[in-house]
Structure formats: C-alpha cells, structure tokens
Scaffold this motif. Structure first.
Motif, PDB file in Angstrom:
ATOM      1  N   MET A  39       0.812  -1.218   0.000  1.00 22.98           N
ATOM      2  CA  MET A  39       0.000   0.000   0.000  1.00 22.98           C
ATOM      3  C   MET A  39       0.842   1.263   0.000  1.00 22.98           C
ATOM      4  N   MET A  40       1.795   1.369   0.906  1.00 23.55           N
ATOM      5  CA  MET A  40       2.579   2.605   1.002  1.00 23.55           C
ATOM      6  C   MET A  40       3.477   2.782  -0.210  1.00 23.55           C
ATOM      7  N   ARG A  68       3.388   6.126  -2.469  1.00 25.44           N
ATOM      8  CA  ARG A  68       4.609   6.907  -2.731  1.00 25.44           C
ATOM      9  C   ARG A  68       4.840   7.082  -4.229  1.00 25.44           C
ATOM     10  N   VAL A  69       4.653   6.001  -4.993  1.00 22.48           N
ATOM     11  CA  VAL A  69       4.891   6.094  -6.435  1.00 22.48           C
ATOM     12  C   VAL A  69       3.861   7.011  -7.085  1.00 22.48           C
ATOM     13  N   PHE A  70       2.603   6.833  -6.717  1.00 26.50           N
ATOM     14  CA  PHE A  70       1.565   7.699  -7.280  1.00 26.50           C
ATOM     15  C   PHE A  70       1.880   9.168  -6.992  1.00 26.50           C
ATOM     16  N   ASN A  71       2.193   9.472  -5.741  1.00 25.96           N
ATOM     17  CA  ASN A  71       2.430  10.870  -5.393  1.00 25.96           C
ATOM     18  C   ASN A  71       3.676  11.428  -6.071  1.00 25.96           C
ATOM     19  N   ASN A  72       4.668  10.581  -6.250  1.00 26.79           N
ATOM     20  CA  ASN A  72       5.883  11.037  -6.918  1.00 26.79           C
ATOM     21  C   ASN A  72       5.615  11.414  -8.368  1.00 26.79           C
ATOM     22  N   ASN A 127      -5.639  -4.196  10.186  1.00 18.91           N
ATOM     23  CA  ASN A 127      -4.722  -5.047  10.944  1.00 18.91           C
ATOM     24  C   ASN A 127      -3.564  -5.539  10.082  1.00 18.91           C
ATOM     25  N   ASN A 128      -3.735  -5.475   8.778  1.00 21.20           N
ATOM     26  CA  ASN A 128      -2.688  -5.916   7.861  1.00 21.20           C
ATOM     27  C   ASN A 128      -2.118  -4.775   7.038  1.00 21.20           C
ATOM     28  N   LEU A 129      -2.393  -3.524   7.444  1.00 23.62           N
ATOM     29  CA  LEU A 129      -1.902  -2.358   6.718  1.00 23.62           C
ATOM     30  C   LEU A 129      -0.914  -1.585   7.572  1.00 23.62           C
TER      31      LEU A 129
END
Length: 968
Positions: free
Chosen positions: A848-849, A853-857, A944-946
């Motif tokens: 997810m992160m 990060r890639v999208f925002n970059n 719980n898994n993020l």
C-alpha cells in the motif's frame, strides 16, 4: 410471424463471395457474414469478414492452446506467457538485443536453479541475485514498446486472454493500418523475447491475489475438480497455483512457445472494413515465411468417467452463500452443442424461460442462472442458485433440479421452443453489427475444432429440433451424475499470505525508442478522414400530436427497430424509480399474467426495458419491426395498467433486503459504496435509496403509480427502424399513452462531488489479502469544452492505458499491481459541470505505502518524454479519425450534448485542437491541476494488515463503518 422470410431476405441482401482470388479460400453457401477462410501453405488459418460500417477492424490472433496444456509442474504457464508476449522481440522492447541477451540467459539459468531450492534464506539470496542481474538487463529494456506501437497506429482495446483451450491476442485497429499491424504481429509471434520477467511475475501474483478474494473463482475451480478429476479442466486452473507462480521456469515457457506458437496452430480472425485480397497479400507477406511445425501435439488424457451419482464439495468464503450445479457434456464441436444452446435459452432467456417464469418471476429463491460453457474436450452446463433468507442451499438445489425435471417431462408451453428458435435468429442478426461478435465466432470455430459449415448451418439444424427431442436429450444427459458446489460463508482457511518480494524498480526508459517504433511512428499510410456528426442533417425531427420532439433515423439494412422515450429526470428526482421498474417486471395486466406478458414479448421477438440513471429515465422497446405495433400496445398496457400483486411486492422486498445484506459481504460492492461515499458525501447513489422501513410500509400501488405517472411528463421520442416517418408518427400518436397536458420534468437533486482542500484518509474495513484504493482531488474547477482536447491527450499520456506513465511506473517498473490507472475526468451535467482527478489501484496489503509513494511522486513530478507525448497525441488523433457514431447513437450524441448546452459534435473541436498541443501544454496542465495538490485517500482494506503508522503520517485516518457507507 414472418421471421423466417425476414431472415432469408436479410441473408440474401448481403450478397455472395467473389470467386476469383490470388489466394484460394473456402466459403459456405448462405453465410450471412460472407466469411472467407484461407489457409497459407504453412498452415496458418485466416478468417475474414467484411463490414464497412466504420473504418476499423477487429483482430484476434488465436493460439489453440491454453491452461489445458500447461505442464503439471508449472501450471499457469500459458497465462504467464500471454503476459510476456507484450515484452517485445529482438526488434522492439530493447535498445541492443545482442548486448541484452547474455543477461537474459543468465536470468533464465538462475530461475532454473531458484525453483529447485526450498530453504527460505537461500531463496531470498538467490532472488536478490536475480534482481541484481535483472537491473543490468533492464538497462537495455524499453518497457511497453508493444503498447507504444499499438498507440502509434491508433489501436483500441489492446489486450489478451487465456482460458482452458485458447490464448488470444486482441486489437481493434484503423482500417488503414493493416500493414503496420501485420508487421508487428508477425515479428511478435515468431521472435518473442522474455524480458522484464520478475516485475511482470509480480503483476501475475497480484492477479492471483484477486482470484483469492473471489469466491466465484474458487467455486468454479471446485466444480471443475468434481466434474473432471482426471483432466486438466479440473486438476489445474488458468491462473496456476501459488507454489508454481513462486517457482517459474523461463525454460519451460520457451519450450511451450516453440511447441504451440506455430502457424499451423494459429488463426488470424478479422472483421471490419478491408479488401480481403489486399489483407491476404499483407498477411502472406509477413506471416508466409513463418515455419510450420510437424511436432504440434496436445497432451492426451484418458476419457473422464461419467458421474453416476451427485458429487459434492464445499467452498468457504466471505461472500454470500450459493450453490453450483454442473453436468459434463460433449466437446463444443459436437452437434450436441446445438441442442444445448436451445436448452440453455429454454431454461433461461431473461424473459420466458422455465427458470425465468417458474423461479425468478415467483421469487422461489433469490435467483437462479444457468448456461452452457464451451470447451474443446468437454463442455459444461451449469446452474447457480442463491437462497432467500432462511432458505437452505439444498432447497435451492431442489428448485433448480425441479426445472430440469420439467424439461424432461415436457412441462412447458408449446410456444416456448419456436420462440427460442426465432429469438436465437434475432440475436444473431443483431450480432452482425458487431465486428467483435463476428471475429469471436471465428476464434471459437477454430479453437473448438468446429467446421465453419457446421456453424453456418446451425439454424437449419436447430429449426428441426422437436419438443420430443428436447425431452429425450434432457433425460439422457441431465442425469443424477452432476457435481454440486456448496458455497458457505466463513473464513477460508486455505488462503495463504503472499509475501512482498524485494524488487528494485527497473528503469522505465521512456525516452528511448527502438528503430521499429520510430519506423512505425513515422510510416506513411493513407489517412482516414474523420467524419463528424451534423445535427442539422444526420437525423430528422418532427413532433407528436402532443408536441413532443421526435428524432428519427430510418434503418434501411434490416427489419430491426428501437424506440426510446427519454425523460429528463432520474433517480436524483425520485429515488424509487429503479425499484418501481424492478417491481413492474414482476407484474401482469388485467387480462394477462406476468408470465403471459413475458411469453408474449418473447414470442414477438421484442423486449422492453427501463434505464433509470441519476438524471434521466429511458423507456425502450426493441426487436422485430413487423411486430413493433403489437409490442408497443403491450408495453403501454404494462406502463399504465399494470395489476398490483401484493404478495409479489412482499417477496420482492424480502429479496431486495437480503441482496443488500449480501452486498455488504462482497469486496467490489463495498468499494463501490465507499467510492460513492467518498466522492459525494452522505448524499450519494448508494445511500439515496428507500430504506427498509420505507420499502416495507409503502403501498405497492403507490410504487406502480410512479411508472404510470411518466405519461404526465414531457419527453423525447427516439426512433431507429424500418418505418417511414409518417408511419412512425401514426403509430406513436395512436398507441403511446400520454396526458392531455404534459408537465415539465421534476427537478433532479444532483449529487455534488466533495471538494478536497486538504489531505484526508477515508478507510472502510474489508478482510482480504489485497486493498482497493483511490485518490481523489477536486476543487470544483468548472469544465469548459476547450478543456477536452488537452484532457484527452493528457489521459492518453499519463494514465489511460498500458502505454501511460501510471502503468509503466506502478506495474512495469515495480510490479506493484495488476490493475492501476489514473484519470482526469469531467462531470458533464447541466446542473453541475466540473473537472476532477483520481487514481485507482488494486494491490497487495503490504504494498500500500509503495503504491501511494509512487503515485504521489509521478503526480508531483510528472515524468516528461517528448517521444511518449507524440505517441499519445498520435493515438488520440487516429482514434477520433476512425471513430464513427451510427444508428440511434447519433441521436443520443445530440441529446447528450444538448443537455450541457452544446449544439454540435464536440469531437470536431477536439480533433482540430489536438495537433496543436505540445508536451509543454500537457506538463503545465498536469502541474496546474494535479501536482502538489491535496488528495482524499480512499482505502478499502483490513487495517490489521496495513501499515497504519505510515498512513497516519499523511493525514489523520477517518474510519467509516460498513453500515455507514451502505446506510442499509
């Protein structure tokens, strides 16, 4: 009815194939598609059908192999090879094939060793080494060059699919680009190079994760295991196993490619606007030297034994319960397929089938579906049933089997079989308008080994099928030897978490181009001149005696018609409209039962339907022109004199409420509800519905009155069909029931998109191995027509397809997702016209992160490439030039533009503006509208898994409960 004479006339009007040709070809007398079937000396089959309605061609390249032929130790191979076919050859996808090859060979050797190692630590080290070598090889790799080639020629729908028996590659191309298309495909199918292997493998893992979350996929696999326990149809799935996906063999893939991807195992299937002789010369030019193989062999398997008693199994998952039934049948080339096609529609045709009338109409359970599944070795006939609240799956099973027993005993109307035959012909005539349908029939014929003559003569054989033959077939083939899959609700204990591998992103190299891409991009072809609509000439206008606008186009091709009454209000004005139309479907009139109404429409070869959107309501009637008047009278009776059935309403409400509870268990339904909540706030399409109390307490008569009230409102009349305008007006004036004085449409209360002035995070719960995520940016920027050209080219360049930056960065470079895109969109409503931007991705929980990060970059610093921009621009221009809006769509184009204050074909301005755009224009557009902007992050997943700590650094997390996003 005069259906038979109509069909013959339609076929004869299409003419016959030419008899002289530079290439020998086969034809079949009476073929309405005038198909030519060529076979080159190397065995390559070519199916061609001409349809000049628009200057485009649907192409399928079908390879007669699929997961059925996967080696048992590397299942999923055919599907993964399909992915790798997009990576290029020695001519494209690389800057230097010779220098690249030693590294690709090294990667292949390392994978062969890697798959033999079981120690986790050693595997991590070996994978790190593979990743390191892949970085060196990636210096030469130019990702997405195939997609760039297709963009350069203006192709649409670039895709492929793999199933049990076929791997098929799909393109829709402009009619002037056959030479370029054939040149690219011939190179691809003869000289495929496996590169970008480990990042593409991650994309396949993500596709596998999506299958893990789908209970339907698990049920389908379980049914196969019961029906075909000794055959690959049951022992292996197309996606493959987790173990095999984690232990791939490039060597096995290469061997598979060499064995099956040979001309005598391939068919080129094309339908559209072309000269067959010229097309064949081009195909021969590029594919003629492809070497035939004498070694093509398919694995042989012992005959699968028939079941002699029901064989059951159970699947566990979060989604609602249901039950599958399945019978093994002969392969699709068998003439048995004719009878099964008829039985398929006798059981369920959406109107008058046994299941439609006896089960779904009466709501004996929440719903039953049935259908034939074509496969080469064996086919299947399946039934799927969903229970009412408190109903057991065995009770649903008994209901489904009961309809099979009625078929065996002949307990159905004598009108049903003739009606099915006539409507099958009607379906076929409609399909002739579709190049996709034509080409798909070629693929199926080739793959399943069915002679084209057998396909063409299908209706002649079906015409002779009798009621007694249907009964006898059902008794012999729908035996107690069936498979049962019970889908129970619960936590699936078989699901295993897939760990995120350590992958170093490979470079996108978007500024690089192979020589082939440059050649194709700069190639000179005779241009296709665009054709834009002229709303003053392309359709006729008149009015009814009540002064309602009538928009008219005559159909001079056949006897099919469509008639639409279009109202300028929808569910935003009355949230009950979709429910009122659903309830109406369960009713009859004072003189006909609900079943009789459906049977009569089906007998007439006509159907009526409702399309309630947020802002409009359309009542449609379509079918065989000679029966329009009678069908219209019956439709008007339903609209204005439907007979209330209190028991049906009570069952309908019970069914609806259970369906709502079931929706809360489904991942896609949850995300749809979350998206609407995030985009529009609490007043949105998911929540703006009658609640349970309203549904229970509202009088059924009041619900039906909402439909009858349509006669009081002004509306447009749209017609495409064979009647002359005077005949149409006479028919509408006489039969269309309206009030003496028509009122203005009730006012819509539009859903208004939320603004995103700051970063926010909205998280809704769903327990799965993957997340669904979007990012939304909206500052209520007003839309203007001048935006359109820029938006079109930007979306092509940035996020609209496999050639876009988003796909390259998220999937090709990093393997973060199977599905990822972004879009700059417009809401074109007369009440509210605004621009907004969003991103979308489905990915593994622990990625997810990385995705954020890639999208925002790339949003904040959009990668720039002049070459990529020129391709995006070229693709957008060519697509408009070869686009044609035809038939009733001409009128709907006019009405759509009229609602937003435009009285001309907007494409004309877009086409004129596109060539003037520069990369700098696109960069500035993105900078002004998307870069460094606040975003609303919309996430469906199990926190719980993020990585919640990292997420909270972006903005505070607002948690929203399932009950709140659904409100029911």
């Amino acid at each position: 009815m005069k259906f038979k004479s109509f069909l013959i006339a339609a076929i004869l009007s299409l003419g016959t194939a030419a008899t002289t040709s530079a290439y020998e070809y086969e034809t079949v007398k009476g073929d309405p598609m005038q198909t030519r079937i060529y076979t080159l000396p190397n065995g390559l089959k070519v199916y061609l059908s001409v349809n000049k309605e628009q200057p485009r061609i649907q192409t399928y390249v079908a390879v007669r192999t699929g997961s059925r032929n996967d080696p048992a130790e590397t299942t999923g191979l055919a599907h993964y090879l399909e992915h790798l076919m997009f990576k290029g050859t020695r001519l494209f996808g690389t800057t230097d094939a010779a220098k690249e090859q030693p590294y690709l060979d090294d990667i292949e050797r390392r994978y062969e060793h890697y798959r033999t190692v079981t120690d986790p630590e050693k595997r991590r080290q070996l994978y790190h080494e593979i990743d390191s070598v892949s970085q060196i090889a990636a210096q030469y790799f130019i990702p997405n060059e195939y997609d760039k080639l297709m963009a350069a020629i203006g192709a649409n729908g670039t895709n492929a699919y793999t199933s049990n028996d076929v791997t098929c590659y799909v393109e829709n191309i402009p009619s002037n680009e056959v030479d370029n298309w054939a040149r690219i495909q011939a190179d691809r199918f003869q000289n495929m190079v496996i590169r970008g292997f480990h990042t593409e493998l991650e994309a396949v893992y993500e596709e596998y994760n999506m299958h893990l979350t789908s209970d339907f996929d698990k049920e389908w696999a379980a049914l196969g295991r019961k029906l075909f326990p000794t055959h690959p149809y049951g022992t292996q799935t197309t996606i493959g196993t987790q173990e095999h996906l984690k232990n791939p063999s490039i060597t096995n893939i290469k061997n598979y490619f060499k064995h099956y991807y040979v001309p005598n195992n391939v068919a080129i299937c094309m339908a559209g606007d072309f000269d067959p002789e010229a097309v064949m010369a081009t195909i021969d030019k590029y594919f003629g030297s492809w070497k035939k193989s004498e070694q093509v062999k398919y694995p042989h398997f012992a005959p699968v034994k028939d079941l002699t008693a029901p064989a059951d199994t159970t699947v566990i998952g979060q989604e609602a319960e249901n039950v599958f039934l399945g019978w093994k049948m002969d392969g699709s080339a068998s003439l048995q397929a004719d009878t099964l096609d008829v039985i398929d529609r006798m059981l369920a045709n959406g109107n008058a089938g046994l299941i439609d009338i006896n089960v779904n109409q009466k709501m004996l359970c929440q719903g039953v579906q049935s259908g034939k599944i074509d496969m080469r070795d064996y086919s299947q006939f399946i039934m799927i049933g969903q229970p009412n609240e408190g109903q057991s799956l065995d009770e649903v099973k008994a209901i489904m089997l009961g309809e099979i027993e009625k078929l065996k005993r002949g307990e159905f109307s004598d009108k049903l079989l003739p009606s099915v035959k006539n409507n099958m012909k009607l379906e076929f005539l409609r399909s002739l308008d579709s190049n996709e349908s034509r080409a798909t029939s070629f693929v199926n014929t080739f793959v399943y080994g069915r002679p084209w003559k057998t396909q063409v003569e299908r209706f002649d054989r079906i015409a002779g099928i009798t009621k007694e033959q249907i009964m006898d077939f059902a008794r012999r083939h729908f035996t107690d030897g069936y498979a049962i899959v019970y889908k129970r609700q619960g936590e699936d204990p078989t699901q295993k978490k897939i760990e995120k591998p350590s992958i170093t992103p490979i470079p996108s190299n978007r500024d690089l181009q192979s020589a082939l891409v440059k050649e194709i991009k700069e190639s000179k072809v005779k241009p296709i001149e665009p054709v834009f609509l002229d709303y003053t000439k392309d359709f006729a206008r008149t009015t009814t005696k009540k002064k309602q606008p009538v928009y008219y186009i005559q159909n001079t091709q056949n006897d099919l018609f469509e008639l639409h009454f279009v109202y300028d209000f929808g569910s935003e004005a009355n949230k009950w409209l979709p429910y009122a139309t659903d309830y109406l479907d369960l009713l009859g009139t004072g003189t006909m039962s609900a079943a009789e109404v459906k049977e009569r429409f089906y007998e007439l070869g006509c159907e009526y339907s409702f399309t309630p959107t947020w802002s409009t309501m359309t009542v449609s009637l379509s079918g065989l022109g000679e029966n329009m008047t009678e069908a219209m009278k019956l439709m008007e009776q339903m609209l204005n004199n439907a007979k209330v059935d209190n028991e049906a309403y009570s069952k309908y409400v019970d069914n609806l409420l259970k369906g709502r509870r079931d929706a809360k268990l489904n991942q896609k339904e949850n995300f749809s509800a979350l998206r609407n909540y995030a985009f529009y706030g609490k007043y949105n399409p998911t929540r703006n519905v009658p609640d349970s109390t309203e549904l229970v307490t509202t009088r059924p008569q009041d619900v039906i009155n909402m439909i009858a009230a349509l006669k009081n409102y002004k509306h447009d009349v749209v017609y495409y069909g064979p009647l002359a305008m005077k005949q149409l007006l006479a028919t509408v004036n006489k039969n269309h029931i309206t009030a003496k004085t028509l009122q203005d449409a009730p006012e819509n209360k539009p859903y208004k998109m939320v603004e995103t002035p700051k970063n926010e995070i909205l998280l809704a719960p769903y327990d799965a191995k993957n997340i669904y995520m979007m990012q939304l940016h909206n500052v209520d920027q007003k839309w203007t027509p001048e935006d359109e050209a820029k938006i079109s080219v930007f979306n092509e360049y940035f996020g609209g397809g496999m050639n876009g930056i988003v796909f390259q960065e998220l999937r090709e470079s990093r393997g973060l997702a199977y599905s990822a895109f972004a879009d700059y969109s417009t809401t074109k409503r007369k009440e509210h016209q605004t621009n907004y931007a969003y991103t979308y991705i489905i990915s593994q929980n622990d990625k997810m992160m990385d995705c954020i990060r890639v999208f925002n970059n790339i949003l904040d610093t959009m990668p720039q490439s002049q070459a990529a921009f020129e391709l995006a621009q070229q693709a957008a221009v060519k697509r408009i030039a070869s686009q044609r809006i035809t038939k009733a769509n001409i009128i709907f184009s006019y009405l759509g533009n009229k609602r937003i204050g435009i009285n001309y074909d907007l494409r004309r301005d877009i086409y004129a503006a596109m060539p003037k755009l520069t990369l700098e224009d696109i960069v500035k557009f993105e900078h002004d509208n998307m870069a460094n902007k606040p975003w609303l992050y919309i996430i469906l997943g199990d926190e719980n898994n993020l990585d919640m700590k990292s997420l909270e650094k972006i903005a505070p997390v607002k948690r929203v409960a399932t009950e709140e996003i659904f409100t029911f």
